[in-house]
Design an enzyme around this catalytic site. Structure first.
Site, PDB file in Angstrom:
ATOM      1  N   HIS A 182       0.830  -1.199   0.000  1.00 49.65           N
ATOM      2  CA  HIS A 182       0.000   0.000   0.000  1.00 49.65           C
ATOM      3  C   HIS A 182       0.873   1.261   0.000  1.00 49.65           C
ATOM      4  O   HIS A 182       0.878   2.025  -0.962  1.00 49.65           O
ATOM      5  CB  HIS A 182      -0.947  -0.021   1.205  1.00 49.65           C
ATOM      6  CG  HIS A 182      -1.844   1.167   1.284  1.00 49.65           C
ATOM      7  ND1 HIS A 182      -2.414   1.599   2.464  1.00 49.65           N
ATOM      8  CD2 HIS A 182      -2.266   2.053   0.340  1.00 49.65           C
ATOM      9  CE1 HIS A 182      -3.153   2.672   2.222  1.00 49.65           C
ATOM     10  NE2 HIS A 182      -3.072   2.978   0.960  1.00 49.65           N
TER      11      HIS A 182
ATOM     12  N   HIS B 295       1.640   4.878  -2.814  1.00 47.10           N
ATOM     13  CA  HIS B 295       1.870   6.254  -2.337  1.00 47.10           C
ATOM     14  C   HIS B 295       3.297   6.739  -2.638  1.00 47.10           C
ATOM     15  O   HIS B 295       3.492   7.717  -3.359  1.00 47.10           O
ATOM     16  CB  HIS B 295       1.623   6.340  -0.834  1.00 47.10           C
ATOM     17  CG  HIS B 295       0.188   6.290  -0.437  1.00 47.10           C
ATOM     18  ND1 HIS B 295      -0.534   7.412  -0.102  1.00 47.10           N
ATOM     19  CD2 HIS B 295      -0.679   5.244  -0.313  1.00 47.10           C
ATOM     20  CE1 HIS B 295      -1.771   7.071   0.210  1.00 47.10           C
ATOM     21  NE2 HIS B 295      -1.887   5.763   0.093  1.00 47.10           N
TER      22      HIS B 295
ATOM     23  N   HIS C 277      -4.288   0.978  -6.124  1.00 46.14           N
ATOM     24  CA  HIS C 277      -4.480   1.606  -4.827  1.00 46.14           C
ATOM     25  C   HIS C 277      -5.864   1.288  -4.267  1.00 46.14           C
ATOM     26  O   HIS C 277      -6.017   1.008  -3.073  1.00 46.14           O
ATOM     27  CB  HIS C 277      -4.288   3.121  -4.915  1.00 46.14           C
ATOM     28  CG  HIS C 277      -4.521   3.821  -3.610  1.00 46.14           C
ATOM     29  ND1 HIS C 277      -5.689   4.490  -3.320  1.00 46.14           N
ATOM     30  CD2 HIS C 277      -3.752   3.918  -2.495  1.00 46.14           C
ATOM     31  CE1 HIS C 277      -5.626   4.980  -2.098  1.00 46.14           C
ATOM     32  NE2 HIS C 277      -4.458   4.662  -1.567  1.00 46.14           N
TER      33      HIS C 277
ATOM     34  N   ASN D 118      -6.664  -0.366  -0.672  1.00 46.76           N
ATOM     35  CA  ASN D 118      -7.028   0.616   0.348  1.00 46.76           C
ATOM     36  C   ASN D 118      -8.449   0.491   0.877  1.00 46.76           C
ATOM     37  O   ASN D 118      -8.667   0.512   2.093  1.00 46.76           O
ATOM     38  CB  ASN D 118      -6.825   2.031  -0.194  1.00 46.76           C
ATOM     39  CG  ASN D 118      -7.096   3.096   0.847  1.00 46.76           C
ATOM     40  OD1 ASN D 118      -6.310   3.277   1.784  1.00 46.76           O
ATOM     41  ND2 ASN D 118      -8.221   3.782   0.724  1.00 46.76           N
TER      42      ASN D 118
ATOM     43  N   ILE E 268      -6.340   9.313  -0.599  1.00 43.27           N
ATOM     44  CA  ILE E 268      -6.599   9.094   0.838  1.00 43.27           C
ATOM     45  C   ILE E 268      -5.776   7.903   1.277  1.00 43.27           C
ATOM     46  O   ILE E 268      -5.363   7.096   0.437  1.00 43.27           O
ATOM     47  CB  ILE E 268      -8.096   8.850   1.134  1.00 43.27           C
ATOM     48  CG1 ILE E 268      -8.378   8.842   2.630  1.00 43.27           C
ATOM     49  CG2 ILE E 268      -8.548   7.542   0.485  1.00 43.27           C
ATOM     50  CD1 ILE E 268      -8.147  10.143   3.323  1.00 43.27           C
TER      51      ILE E 268
END
Length: 912
Positions: free
Chosen positions: A571, A576, A763, A767, A912
């Protein structure tokens, strides 16, 4: 009527569509050169009628002077055109902002206003400089200042000559004291369609940023095709964005630059708060956005901290937009981090307070946690936590029931569900086909002991439906989730932490005739130096009561390993952190006019902002991740080790990743050119639909602008973007031979498809299932506090006497669990204004190329078809991993979603 439209933000410019215009006018009409603004008398009526037909809404008021006959003459004719400037109001203003806004309204009347100037795409042959219009001011600012609407349209009028050429850029000077958010500018005239300038940017006051802001029209230009009149502006804008690499950045800056992760610790608070620098030869890591803050007082290599609630620097346009909807997710997250977690700490006195029974966990959803808030009670009700905190005057924190409990409360206990989540849960990207038995470590045996596994054929032989182990390997029926090499180098340090205990685990699965996975053995490894009679231990499915509890504890340790790798590697690192360098380089090296920047733009939205918040409160020393996951203070070192040893950009695309893990084989006769070894692998089968849609869209887009490889090789901005992404953004791995080349359209399509896949579908898959699956802590404990006792351990008698109590004492404490649940609930939440795959802002004017607008709508339609196919699969009873009694449908890659925690939805970007 026109004034009403200007005020309420409903000018016809938002109702035009390049697609509809392309159908109304002859093919190629939109591609003609910008026509002179003067109108020949006999064409007056026809042009006005055509304009009305092309515009699906009210036409802006036009003075009679504009449509009077213009005599044909040798000298250029002067005439007026107008700009409709759409400005978005702030949703919330503090007292200071309100005072300054009213001051600006007053000073606007006396010349301290907003000034615009049009720049032509053509050079004036007399001066050898770009043709420029007169400077024009926004009208009626003071009259519209206090309108309580989201958007306000202002008008500016320019006096041009008929030989001005096409406006290609606009410069803006903000003489007010306060910034404003500029959404769009539209130049309206008679002889051609409106010219659109999608801006979506904060324009700062001249006192803070003296230079004029530059905005370009929505036409795409490769660097070599840039019209002469705006070429210098293109270069100047990129120079401004890159900055000079010096000084501390102000929150109002728009400067993008690189730095290492040297701000996660706070050595000024004490040695225990110090953390290693990530990035550099010693600990390789991707780069993050530079802030330029001064070093800490006690360690010159560590950047000083900005502690919550003060904001971390990201370029102004990367910050979440100021509207009620867009701040929904960020506001909730900040409320959890800054207000709720401290309240939990105050209310739950001991960090080691355990759940006494499973009913205690259930009560979090039915009764809630009583928060001892005192004076904080009123504050709690104001927090943007409508789904979590009840309205009770007692300050109850009540969690929603996670989806994993919604169909079958006891599903998490079953082995088939344990196996199903390896391919259809929140972390479906670690399972591999087992090619060699027993599995072998790649760690240095001189440091970490023998490479051989403790797994033996006798451990699994009885679980293979009559096959030998070699037969099961040959028929590709054995699979593994292997965390041995990720965790083993850190085990001694982790287990020395207070209240943290873990193993390096391997789990073997057998593919049943039904297409489901059955766990058949778990290996639990400790370093060979461990003070234990056995550094490697194998646990197999239970045959009686005691072995059942041992098996449940072993699965819990596997899930804890899985939760850590999921969060820190798959993740955080792979979506990110690894994307941020590409985003920084895109802003620094690709002009807003560049077609590739326009393609990537929606997939970069808010990523830098959420990453900065993560550095401040999630992945920092003593932050949420360290306090909630087993590795504790070593969390980010595990992430960095994975970057050094396992991460490869060329393997981040879905097909390449599936082939690398042995989960698929190339097969040109199959859909997507791949044969899945587990046909019912929901993440992979749904993901390939989305991958293909993205790839086809990107291929259409790339081939439109790059018909041959030479154009790609000669595109200086494109090549510099990719070089900087690799050589600066991923500097520590820049010499690796696996980096893709960028020599032709296939290379570019592959790179861009991978980036868009990672920012959107990958993602989303990792997530938005965090709370639905992890919100019930026994299903996926983020940390473990006790090892599994064997018969020679003093704890074994305690375990035998009350195995449930021992199991619960090994899970996170009440405080750890409730903190974790509050954070992942928020991280799993969609905002009401989420922008999903197949959507984008200003969909009809984001580019001036009508053909690409239409191609994007086709891509959007394909995403809609994929959603229907995913819905169909979730109703297919033959697919046991997504349909059946008590089985959760796999919707994490279903593209759209309602707001909230839905366990579905694919946003465009890592937001987010």
């Amino acid at each position: 009527m026109a004034l009403a439209n200007e005020t309420m933000g409903s000018s016809f410019l938002h109702k035009t569509s390049l697609v509809s215009q392309s159908r109304l006018f002859q093919r190629g009409y939109l591609e003609k050169q910008f026509r002179p603004f003067g109108v020949v008398p006999m064409e007056k009526k026809r042009i006005v009628m055509n304009l009305r037909k092309a515009v699906n809404g009210p036409v802006a008021a036009i003075s009679e002077d504009l449509v009077k006959a213009v005599p044909l003459a040798e000298k250029p004719v002067k005439f007026k055109v107008r700009a409709v400037v759409t400005i978005r109001n702030k949703n919330k203003e503090d007292i200071k902002e309100t005072i300054v806004k009213n001051l600006d309204a007053f000073t606007d009347r006396i010349g301290q206003n907003v000034v615009l100037q049009l720049i032509s795409t053509e050079i004036d042959p007399k001066t050898n400089t770009p043709k420029k219009s007169n400077e024009a001011v926004l009208k009626d600012w003071s009259k519209k200042t206090n309108l309580k609407v989201e958007k306000v349209n202002y008008i500016a009028e320019f006096l041009l000559t008929s030989d001005f050429g096409e406006p290609g850029a606009i410069t803006i000077t903000n003489k007010h004291q306060q910034e404003f958010f500029l959404e769009t500018i539209t130049i309206e005239q008679l002889a051609s369609d409106p010219i659109h300038f999608p801006c979506n940017s904060w324009v700062q006051s001249r006192k803070d940023h003296p230079a004029k802001r530059i905005f370009f029209s929505n036409k795409s230009y490769l660097p070599g095709e840039t019209p002469a009149g705006i070429k210098a502006l293109r270069e100047q804008e990129l120079k401004d964005i890159r900055g000079d690499g010096k000084g501390e950045r102000k929150l109002s800056d728009r400067v993008y630059d690189f730095d290492v992760y040297n701000d996660l610790g706070n050595p000024d608070k004490g040695i225990e708060f110090s953390r290693p620098r990530l990035g550099g030869e010693k600990i390789p890591y991707p780069r993050r956005c530079r802030t330029g803050r001064a070093p800490s007082d006690t360690d010159i290599t560590a950047e000083s901290r900005v502690e919550k609630p003060l904001p971390m620097y990201v370029p102004r346009d990367e910050q979440f937009e100021e509207s009620k909807q867009t701040t929904f997710s960020l506001g909730r997250l900040k409320a959890v981090l800054y207000n709720l977690i401290p309240s939990l700490k105050a209310s739950i006195l001991s960090n080691k307070h355990d759940f006494h029974g499973f009913s205690d966990i259930d009560s979090l959803y039915s009764k809630g946690v009583l928060l001892k808030l005192g004076l904080q009670d009123k504050l709690l009700k104001k927090l943007p936590l409508p789904r979590v905190v009840s309205e009770s005057s007692q300050g109850l924190l009540r969690y929603n029931t996670p989806k994993i409990l919604s169909k079958d409360k006891f599903a998490w206990l079953r082995d088939d569900e344990f196996g199903r989540q390896a391919i259809a849960g929140v972390n479906p990207v670690n399972i591999e086909r087992l090619k060699v038995f027993p599995p072998v470590s790649n760690l240095d045996p001189d440091v970490y002991g023998p490479q051989e596994s403790a797994l033996k054929e006798e451990h699994i032989l009885g679980q293979l439906n009559g096959m030998t182990v070699q037969q099961a390997l040959d028929e590709k029926k054995l699979f593994i989730v292997d965390y041995h090499d990720v965790y083993l180098p850190f085990i001694d340090r982790i287990n020395a932490l207070d209240g943290r205990k873990t193993y390096a685990t391997r789990t073997i699965f057998f593919l049943t005739p039904l297409g489901t996975l059955k766990p058949i053995a778990i290996e639990l490894s400790l370093p060979s130096t461990a003070p234990s009679s056995r550094s490697k231990r194998v646990v197999t499915p239970p045959v009686e009561a005691t072995s059942n509890w041992i098996w449940q504890l072993a699965k819990a340790h596997v899930c804890s390993n899985d939760a850590g790798v999921h969060q820190l590697v798959n993740h955080w690192l792979r979506t990110h952190a690894s994307l941020e360098p590409f985003i920084l380089a895109a802003h620094r090296q690709l002009s807003a006019m560049h077609p590739i920047f326009k393609l990537l733009d929606p997939h970069m939205r808010y990523t830098m902002e959420i990453n900065a918040l993560a550095r401040q409160s999630l992945i920092n020393g003593e932050g949420v991740i360290e306090s909630c996951f087993t590795p504790g203070r070593y969390c980010m070192e595990i992430s960095a080790a994975a970057y050094k040893n396992f991460w490869r950009f060329d393997m981040e695309g879905l097909p390449a990743d599936l082939i690398r893990r042995g989960m698929a084989e190339p097969d040109p006769t199959k859909p997507h050119g791949l044969k899945l070894l587990i046909e019912d692998y929901p993440y992979a089968s749904d993901g390939l639909l989305i991958w293909d849609a993205i790839e086809n869209w990107v291929k259409t887009y790339v081939t439109h602008y790059y018909p041959n490889a030479n154009i790609i090789r000669e595109d200086e901005e494109l090549q510099t973007w990719y070089r900087e992404s690799v050589n600066v953004g991923h500097a520590d791995l820049r010499h690796e031979t696996w980096w893709p080349q960028l020599n032709n359209s296939d290379d570019l399509v592959s790179i861009l498809t991978t980036l868009i896949w990672l920012s959107s579908a990958q993602h989303a898959a990792l997530n938005f299932g965090q709370y639905p699956y992890g919100g019930y802590v026994p299903n996926r404990p983020p940390l473990m506090r006790r090892l599994i006792p064997d018969e020679n351990d003093p704890e074994y008698a305690i375990f035998l006497n009350d195995p449930q109590k021992y199991f619960l004492s090994a899970l996170p404490s009440v405080l750890q669990a409730t903190k974790f649940m509050a954070v992942v609930d928020t991280l799993s939440t969609h905002s009401p204004d989420e922008e999903y795959l197949g959507e984008r802002q200003q969909p009809s004017i984001w580019t001036g190329d009508a053909e690409m607008v239409e191609a994007f709508y086709e891509f959007s339609a394909e995403i809609g078809r994929i959603e229907k196919e995913i819905d169909r699969r979730n109703s297919d009873g033959r697919l046991k991993n997504r349909c059946g009694a008590g089985v959760l449908a796999y919707e994490l890659l279903a593209p759209s979603s309602e707001p909230g925690v839905t366990c579905r939805g694919v946003p465009n970007s890592v937001s987010i």
